[in-house]
Design a protein around this motif. Structure first.
Motif, short mmCIF file in Angstrom:
data_model
loop_
_atom_site.label_atom_id
_atom_site.label_comp_id
_atom_site.label_asym_id
_atom_site.label_seq_id
_atom_site.Cartn_x
_atom_site.Cartn_y
_atom_site.Cartn_z
N PRO A 106 0.84 -1.20 0.00
CA PRO A 106 0.00 0.00 0.00
C PRO A 106 0.88 1.25 0.00
O PRO A 106 1.81 1.37 0.81
N LEU A 119 -3.44 7.17 7.35
CA LEU A 119 -2.52 6.41 8.21
C LEU A 119 -3.25 5.92 9.46
O LEU A 119 -3.05 4.78 9.90
N VAL A 164 1.77 1.68 5.79
CA VAL A 164 1.71 2.25 4.44
C VAL A 164 3.10 2.79 4.07
O VAL A 164 3.81 3.34 4.91
N ALA A 198 -5.39 2.92 8.40
CA ALA A 198 -4.84 1.88 7.52
C ALA A 198 -4.75 0.54 8.26
O ALA A 198 -4.24 0.49 9.38
N VAL A 213 -2.80 3.82 -3.08
CA VAL A 213 -4.04 4.14 -2.36
C VAL A 213 -4.37 5.64 -2.41
O VAL A 213 -5.53 6.01 -2.25
#
Ligand code: BDR
Ligand code: CA
Length: 311
Positions: free
Chosen positions: A8, A114, A121, A117, A35
Motif C-alpha cells: 500500500p 494512516l 503504508v 490503515a 491508495v
C-alpha cells in the motif's frame, strides 16, 4: 523474498515530467497498491501539479484519489523550475483532463489514511515533501503506521538547483528534516543515483516501439520535452522520480548503503544541502538507506514493460 500482497502506497508528487512517469509506473505495477496521490507545488505551481496528477490517473484508468496539498514550503517562498518542465509541468504535452480532486487537504487526508490503515503504508516523496512533513509534524505518533519512506531527494555531492542542493531538498529542507528525524526506514534516491537513469533520445525511441497506448506515448512525448542536462554531459536528462518507485518494484536493480543523513536548514548558500555520511565519518546512527548504483538497462526494460501495459 516474494511478497504476496501489493505494497500500500501513497505518492506525494509535483508533476512534473519525471513525476508523470513515476505515477504511470506505479499505476502499471501489480506489486504496488496506489491508495492515494497527494500533490504539492514544486516543479510548477500547485494548480498545474494537481491538474496533471488528476489527468495522469485518469489516463492510466485509475480511480486513485488525488488530494491537493501545499502550494509553498513550510518556510520561505515557492520557486518552480518551469524551464525544465514547461509552464504546464508536462512540457506542453496536452493531456486530456482528469476528474475532480478528492475533498480535503493532502496533509489531513494523509493523517486520516494512516490512522485507519489496516497495515503499514509506504510513502513515496518525489517533490518538496511539505505535505508529508506537515502530516507527520502535527501527529508524530502516526510514524508507527509507516512501513517505509522512499524519497527522491538530495545528493552526496553537487546539487542541481544550487551548487550545494538538489531541487526537492532545497524546496523544503525543514519538511525533509522532519522525515529524517522520524526514526522510520527511509530510502533515498539522490542525484548520483538518478543520473544513472539517463533518458537519451535513443532510449525514448526504444520505448516508443513498445506499443501504441496513450500512456506510453504520452510518457515518451513528455520525456522528449525535457532539456538535456549540461551537468550530465548534454546527452540526455535524468529520470529522477521513477527511480524511487522502481526501488519498491525491483530492488535487485539497485545497490544501497545505510548512512546518517541530515539536511542543511540554514539560510546561506548551503541551504538544502544533504549531508550524506557514506563512510561513517561522523559516527552518527544510520537513519537512511542511500541508493548508490542502478542497473540502467534493467530499469528501462522494467519501465517499458510496465508502461506498455497501460491503456
Ligand atoms: C527532482 O526535482 C524535480 O525537478 C524532479 O521532478 C525531481 O523530483 C530532481 O531534482
Ligand atoms: Ca518531482
Amino acid at each position: 523474498m516474494a511478497r504476496n500482497r501489493p505494497i500500500p502506497l501513497v505518492i506525494d508528487c509535483d508533476p512534473g515530467t519525471d513525476d508523470a512517469v513515476a505515477l504511470l509506473l506505479a499505476a502499471a505495477s501489480p506489486e504496488l497498491d496506489l491508495v492515494a496521490v497527494t500533490a504539492a507545488g514544486g516543479n510548477v505551481g500547485l494548480d498545474h501539479t494537481l491538474r496533471n496528477a488528476l489527468a495522469l490517473m485518469r489516463l492510466a484508468g485509475h480511480s486513485t484519489p488525488v488530494y491537493s496539498g501545499a502550494d509553498r514550503p513550510l518556510l520561505g517562498r515557492y520557486q518552480g523550475v518551469q524551464w525544465v518542465h514547461g509552464e504546464d509541468g508536462m512540457g506542453g504535452v496536452g493531456l486530456p483532463p482528469g476528474g475532480p480532486p478528492a475533498p480535503g487537504h493532502a496533509a489531513d487526508a494523509l493523517r486520516a489514511l494512516l490512522r485507519t490503515a489496516p497495515a503499514p503504508v509506504t510513502l513515496v516523496g518525489i517533490a518538496p515533501v511539505t505535505n508529508l512533513g506537515l502530516a507527520l509534524a502535527t501527529e508524530p505518533a502516526l510514524a508507527d503506521k509507516i512501513a517505509e519512506i522512499v524519497l527522491m531527494t538530495g545528493a552526496w555531492g553537487e546539487g542541481n538547483a544550487t551548487p550545494a542542493a538538489e531541487f526537492n531538498a532545497l524546496s523544503d529542507p525543514e519538511a525533509l528534516q522532519i522525515l529524517l528525524g522520524l526514526g522510520r526506514p527511509i530510502t533515498i534516491a539522490g542525484l548520483e543515483l538518478t543520473a544513472q537513469a539517463l533518458v537519451t533520445p535513443a532510449r525514448i525511441a526504444a520505448l516508443r516501439t513498445l506499443g501504441g497506448g496513450a500512456c506510453l506515448q504520452a510518457a515518451c512525448d513528455v520525456l522528449a520535452s525535457v532539456p538535456h542536462a549540461k551537468r550530465l554531459g548534454g546527452e540526455g536528462s535524468a529520470l529522477h522520480d521513477p527511480c524511487a518507485v522502481a526501488w519498491l518494484i525491483a530492488p535487485h536493480l539497485f545497490t544501497a548503503r545505510p548512512c546518517f543523513v541530515e539536511v542543511d536548514c540554514g539560510p546561506g548558500p548551503n541551504r538544502g544541502r544533504t549531508v550524506i555520511d557514506r563512510w561513517d565519518r561522523l559516527g552518527r546512527p544510520h537513519n537512511a538507506r542511500v541508493l548508490e548504483t542502478l542497473d540502467a538497462d534493467g530499469f528501462f526494460a522494467l519501465l517499458g514493460q510496465r508502461l506498455a501495459r497501460l491503456p
